[in-house]
Motif scaffolding. Structure first.
Motif, PDB file in Angstrom:
ATOM      1  N   MET A  98       0.822  -1.116  -0.020  1.00  0.00           N
ATOM      2  CA  MET A  98      -0.080  -0.024   0.106  1.00  0.00           C
ATOM      3  C   MET A  98       0.767   1.244   0.060  1.00  0.00           C
ATOM      4  SD  MET A  98      -3.238  -0.642  -0.101  1.00  0.00           S
ATOM      5  CE  MET A  98      -4.008   0.736   0.401  1.00  0.00           C
ATOM      6  N   TYR A  99       2.095   1.018   0.339  1.00  0.00           N
ATOM      7  CA  TYR A  99       3.201   2.285   0.300  1.00  0.00           C
ATOM      8  C   TYR A  99       4.293   2.261  -0.875  1.00  0.00           C
ATOM      9  CZ  TYR A  99       6.268   5.965   2.182  1.00  0.00           C
ATOM     10  OH  TYR A  99       6.908   7.023   2.226  1.00  0.00           O
ATOM     11  N   ASN A 100       4.213   3.058  -1.581  1.00  0.00           N
ATOM     12  CA  ASN A 100       5.180   3.138  -2.412  1.00  0.00           C
ATOM     13  C   ASN A 100       6.359   4.150  -2.630  1.00  0.00           C
ATOM     14  OD1 ASN A 100       6.401   3.899  -5.496  1.00  0.00           O
ATOM     15  ND2 ASN A 100       5.576   1.948  -5.797  1.00  0.00           N
ATOM     16  N   PRO A 101       7.462   3.595  -2.201  1.00  0.00           N
ATOM     17  CA  PRO A 101       8.614   4.712  -1.686  1.00  0.00           C
ATOM     18  C   PRO A 101       8.839   5.744  -2.877  1.00  0.00           C
ATOM     19  CG  PRO A 101       9.330   2.410  -1.123  1.00  0.00           C
ATOM     20  CD  PRO A 101       8.248   2.479  -1.936  1.00  0.00           C
ATOM     21  N   THR A 102       8.895   5.111  -4.084  1.00  0.00           N
ATOM     22  CA  THR A 102       9.119   5.988  -5.403  1.00  0.00           C
ATOM     23  C   THR A 102       7.955   7.133  -5.624  1.00  0.00           C
ATOM     24  OG1 THR A 102      10.164   4.236  -6.505  1.00  0.00           O
ATOM     25  CG2 THR A 102       9.386   6.126  -7.828  1.00  0.00           C
ATOM     26  N   VAL A 103       6.692   6.756  -5.397  1.00  0.00           N
ATOM     27  CA  VAL A 103       5.617   7.745  -5.315  1.00  0.00           C
ATOM     28  C   VAL A 103       5.763   8.786  -4.064  1.00  0.00           C
ATOM     29  CG1 VAL A 103       3.285   8.208  -4.905  1.00  0.00           C
ATOM     30  CG2 VAL A 103       4.166   6.161  -6.591  1.00  0.00           C
ATOM     31  N   ALA A 104       6.116   8.206  -2.973  1.00  0.00           N
ATOM     32  CA  ALA A 104       6.428   9.098  -1.918  1.00  0.00           C
ATOM     33  C   ALA A 104       7.559   9.959  -2.112  1.00  0.00           C
ATOM     34  CB  ALA A 104       6.802   8.114  -0.700  1.00  0.00           C
ATOM     35  N   ARG A 105       8.462   9.654  -2.501  1.00  0.00           N
ATOM     36  CA  ARG A 105       9.804  10.443  -2.766  1.00  0.00           C
ATOM     37  C   ARG A 105       9.228  11.662  -3.944  1.00  0.00           C
ATOM     38  NH1 ARG A 105      13.045   6.976  -4.358  1.00  0.00           N
ATOM     39  NH2 ARG A 105      12.815   7.242  -6.517  1.00  0.00           N
ATOM     40  N   ARG A 140      -3.740   2.143  -7.947  1.00  0.00           N
ATOM     41  CA  ARG A 140      -4.024   3.514  -7.882  1.00  0.00           C
ATOM     42  C   ARG A 140      -4.608   3.557  -6.442  1.00  0.00           C
ATOM     43  NH1 ARG A 140      -7.133   5.279 -13.515  1.00  0.00           N
ATOM     44  NH2 ARG A 140      -5.666   4.381 -14.724  1.00  0.00           N
ATOM     45  N   SER A 141      -4.896   2.541  -5.662  1.00  0.00           N
ATOM     46  CA  SER A 141      -5.132   2.713  -4.313  1.00  0.00           C
ATOM     47  C   SER A 141      -3.777   3.083  -3.567  1.00  0.00           C
ATOM     48  CB  SER A 141      -5.801   1.411  -3.892  1.00  0.00           C
ATOM     49  OG  SER A 141      -5.043   0.215  -3.913  1.00  0.00           O
ATOM     50  N   THR A 142      -2.837   2.464  -3.961  1.00  0.00           N
ATOM     51  CA  THR A 142      -1.384   2.352  -3.591  1.00  0.00           C
ATOM     52  C   THR A 142      -0.936   3.895  -3.655  1.00  0.00           C
ATOM     53  OG1 THR A 142      -0.583   0.215  -3.832  1.00  0.00           O
ATOM     54  CG2 THR A 142       0.985   1.731  -3.661  1.00  0.00           C
ATOM     55  N   ILE A 143      -1.242   4.422  -4.833  1.00  0.00           N
ATOM     56  CA  ILE A 143      -0.932   5.682  -5.093  1.00  0.00           C
ATOM     57  C   ILE A 143      -1.408   6.993  -4.305  1.00  0.00           C
ATOM     58  CG2 ILE A 143      -1.023   7.776  -6.909  1.00  0.00           C
ATOM     59  CD1 ILE A 143      -0.592   5.588  -9.004  1.00  0.00           C
ATOM     60  N   ILE A 144      -2.926   6.794  -3.975  1.00  0.00           N
ATOM     61  CA  ILE A 144      -3.679   7.261  -3.202  1.00  0.00           C
ATOM     62  C   ILE A 144      -3.060   7.329  -1.493  1.00  0.00           C
ATOM     63  CG2 ILE A 144      -5.803   7.691  -1.933  1.00  0.00           C
ATOM     64  CD1 ILE A 144      -5.650   9.273  -4.528  1.00  0.00           C
ATOM     65  N   PHE A 145      -2.857   6.113  -1.319  1.00  0.00           N
ATOM     66  CA  PHE A 145      -2.350   5.769   0.075  1.00  0.00           C
ATOM     67  C   PHE A 145      -1.261   6.449   0.399  1.00  0.00           C
ATOM     68  CE2 PHE A 145      -0.589   3.344   3.739  1.00  0.00           C
ATOM     69  CZ  PHE A 145      -1.650   3.547   4.661  1.00  0.00           C
ATOM     70  N   THR A 146      -0.353   6.350  -0.529  1.00  0.00           N
ATOM     71  CA  THR A 146       1.071   6.852  -0.511  1.00  0.00           C
ATOM     72  C   THR A 146       1.169   8.530  -0.354  1.00  0.00           C
ATOM     73  OG1 THR A 146       1.957   4.911  -1.559  1.00  0.00           O
ATOM     74  CG2 THR A 146       3.240   6.961  -1.389  1.00  0.00           C
ATOM     75  N   LYS A 147       0.370   8.903  -0.975  1.00  0.00           N
ATOM     76  CA  LYS A 147       0.133  10.275  -1.325  1.00  0.00           C
ATOM     77  C   LYS A 147      -0.510  10.971   0.062  1.00  0.00           C
ATOM     78  CE  LYS A 147       0.331  11.276  -6.273  1.00  0.00           C
ATOM     79  NZ  LYS A 147       1.520  12.159  -6.110  1.00  0.00           N
ATOM     80  N   LEU A 148      -1.488  10.181   0.539  1.00  0.00           N
ATOM     81  CA  LEU A 148      -1.925  10.619   1.827  1.00  0.00           C
ATOM     82  C   LEU A 148      -1.016  10.567   2.873  1.00  0.00           C
ATOM     83  CD1 LEU A 148      -4.599  10.995   3.529  1.00  0.00           C
ATOM     84  CD2 LEU A 148      -4.930   8.639   3.637  1.00  0.00           C
ATOM     85  N   ILE A 149      -0.004   9.662   2.974  1.00  0.00           N
ATOM     86  CA  ILE A 149       0.844   9.444   3.994  1.00  0.00           C
ATOM     87  C   ILE A 149       1.681  10.714   3.898  1.00  0.00           C
ATOM     88  CG2 ILE A 149       2.752   8.071   5.147  1.00  0.00           C
ATOM     89  CD1 ILE A 149       0.150   7.072   5.641  1.00  0.00           C
ATOM     90  N   VAL A 150       2.251  10.921   2.602  1.00  0.00           N
ATOM     91  CA  VAL A 150       3.193  12.008   2.758  1.00  0.00           C
ATOM     92  C   VAL A 150       2.420  13.338   3.066  1.00  0.00           C
ATOM     93  CG1 VAL A 150       4.380  13.674   0.927  1.00  0.00           C
ATOM     94  CG2 VAL A 150       4.554  11.084   0.971  1.00  0.00           C
ATOM     95  N   ALA A 151       1.105  13.558   2.632  1.00  0.00           N
ATOM     96  CA  ALA A 151       0.581  14.840   2.890  1.00  0.00           C
ATOM     97  C   ALA A 151       0.240  14.768   4.382  1.00  0.00           C
ATOM     98  CB  ALA A 151      -0.841  14.944   2.316  1.00  0.00           C
ATOM     99  N   ALA A 166     -13.059   9.560   2.763  1.00  0.00           N
ATOM    100  CA  ALA A 166     -12.405  10.646   1.957  1.00  0.00           C
ATOM    101  C   ALA A 166     -11.303   9.961   1.189  1.00  0.00           C
ATOM    102  CB  ALA A 166     -11.771  11.746   2.567  1.00  0.00           C
ATOM    103  N   THR A 167     -10.445   9.096   1.876  1.00  0.00           N
ATOM    104  CA  THR A 167      -9.246   8.284   1.215  1.00  0.00           C
ATOM    105  C   THR A 167      -9.956   7.230   0.234  1.00  0.00           C
ATOM    106  OG1 THR A 167      -8.016   8.423   3.269  1.00  0.00           O
ATOM    107  CG2 THR A 167      -7.426   6.671   1.799  1.00  0.00           C
ATOM    108  N   TRP A 168     -10.983   6.556   0.767  1.00  0.00           N
ATOM    109  CA  TRP A 168     -11.671   5.624  -0.108  1.00  0.00           C
ATOM    110  C   TRP A 168     -12.083   6.164  -1.465  1.00  0.00           C
ATOM    111  CZ3 TRP A 168     -16.661   5.361  -1.983  1.00  0.00           C
ATOM    112  CH2 TRP A 168     -17.083   4.321  -2.547  1.00  0.00           C
ATOM    113  N   TYR A 169     -12.934   7.323  -1.391  1.00  0.00           N
ATOM    114  CA  TYR A 169     -13.278   8.010  -2.557  1.00  0.00           C
ATOM    115  C   TYR A 169     -12.198   8.663  -3.313  1.00  0.00           C
ATOM    116  CZ  TYR A 169     -16.888  10.371  -5.218  1.00  0.00           C
ATOM    117  OH  TYR A 169     -17.712  10.850  -6.531  1.00  0.00           O
ATOM    118  N   ALA A 170     -11.211   9.099  -2.887  1.00  0.00           N
ATOM    119  CA  ALA A 170     -10.374   9.429  -3.707  1.00  0.00           C
ATOM    120  C   ALA A 170      -9.718   8.518  -4.663  1.00  0.00           C
ATOM    121  CB  ALA A 170      -9.027  10.184  -2.844  1.00  0.00           C
ATOM    122  N   GLY A 171      -9.496   7.316  -4.051  1.00  0.00           N
ATOM    123  CA  GLY A 171      -8.973   5.897  -4.828  1.00  0.00           C
ATOM    124  C   GLY A 171     -10.096   5.796  -5.723  1.00  0.00           C
ATOM    125  N   GLN A 172     -11.262   5.989  -5.440  1.00  0.00           N
ATOM    126  CA  GLN A 172     -12.303   5.507  -6.620  1.00  0.00           C
ATOM    127  C   GLN A 172     -12.199   6.591  -7.591  1.00  0.00           C
ATOM    128  OE1 GLN A 172     -12.924   2.308  -5.407  1.00  0.00           O
ATOM    129  NE2 GLN A 172     -14.832   2.872  -6.444  1.00  0.00           N
TER     130      GLN A 172
END
Length: 239
Positions: free
Chosen positions: A1-8, A92-103, A222-228
């Motif tokens: 669920m967390y992608n280091p490259t997307v996070a960076r 895409r759920s991983t993208i959203i979750f990773t960006k959420l963690i960073v935010a 909010a996280t779920w709907y952003a992924g959708q």
């Protein structure tokens, strides 16, 4: 669920020279005001609670949340560069979750830490006020990041809508209109601060159990709907 490259890549976008300068303004202003207030009025528990409540929690945290939450994905969608990320073999759920963690991390760093410092400057954490508002800022950062990340996925005007919510709803209606307070992230986080603070210096219009349910519910939805919404973006589209 967390992608280091997307996070960076997201950290690099959020902490670029111009955006980082904006992020530093409000925390610096809070600390400067706190030093001035302490110099002129001394340590006062009520003044500390009022300043941290009205400026730090009601204004600074949501505004930083707007910058971090919308900035984590909004610019990529606006300029079309998101299609290169979506073309990679990353869910895409991983993208959203990773960006959420960073935010969340950025919002916490630029809001909770300055709130803690300001609280200690103002009254040395008397009545546990500094700790209480720091916890409130940490919790509010999670909800704000999720809500504003969602805005970044559903509209090109996410910053505008985010500022309207932060400045009009949270700062104005959230403080003045009793009914609106129940639907305020600020009041939900204040419920936690009230539990930590001593001698009823901090108050909230929302009970702690309901506040926890609403914080968790809003963040999750909010996280779920952003992924959708991200899943509906087409690689060849104009989004």
């Amino acid at each position: 669920m967390y992608n280091p490259t997307v996070a960076r890549l997201t950290y690099r976008a959020l902490l670029g020279r111009r955006r980082a300068a904006i992020l530093f303004v409000l925390p610096a202003l809070l600390i400067v005001i706190s030093v001035a207030v302490r110099s002129f009025s001394g340590a006062d528990d009520q003044v500390t609670a009022d300043l941290l409540g009205s400026f730090a929690l009601a204004t600074m945290v949501p505004l930083i949340g707007v910058i971090a939450g919308t900035g984590a994905i909004g610019p990529e969608i606006d300029d079309g560069s998101i299609v290169y990320l979506l073309a990679k073999p990353v869910k895409r759920s991983t993208i959203i979750f990773t960006k959420l963690i960073v935010a969340i991390a950025v919002t916490m760093a630029f809001s909770a830490i300055p709130t803690l410092i300001a609280g200690f400057v103002l009254n040395g954490n008397g009545q546990q006020i500094a700790i209480a508002y720091t916890v409130a800022a940490l919790v509010a950062s999670i909800a704000y990041a999720a809500v504003f990340l969602l805005l970044g996925t559903v509209t090109r005007h996410a910053v505008v809508f985010g500022l309207v919510y932060a400045l009009v709803w949270e700062s104005l209606f959230g403080n003045l209109v009793p009914g609106a307070r129940t639907l305020s992230v600020q009041q939900w986080s204040l419920a936690l601060a009230q539990k930590i603070g001593e001698n009823d210096v901090i108050s909230s219009d929302v009970g702690l159990p309901l506040a926890v349910i609403l914080l968790v519910g809003v963040t999750t939805v909010a996280t779920w709907y952003a992924g959708q919404k991200l899943r509906t973006l087409k690689l060849a589209g104009e989004e």
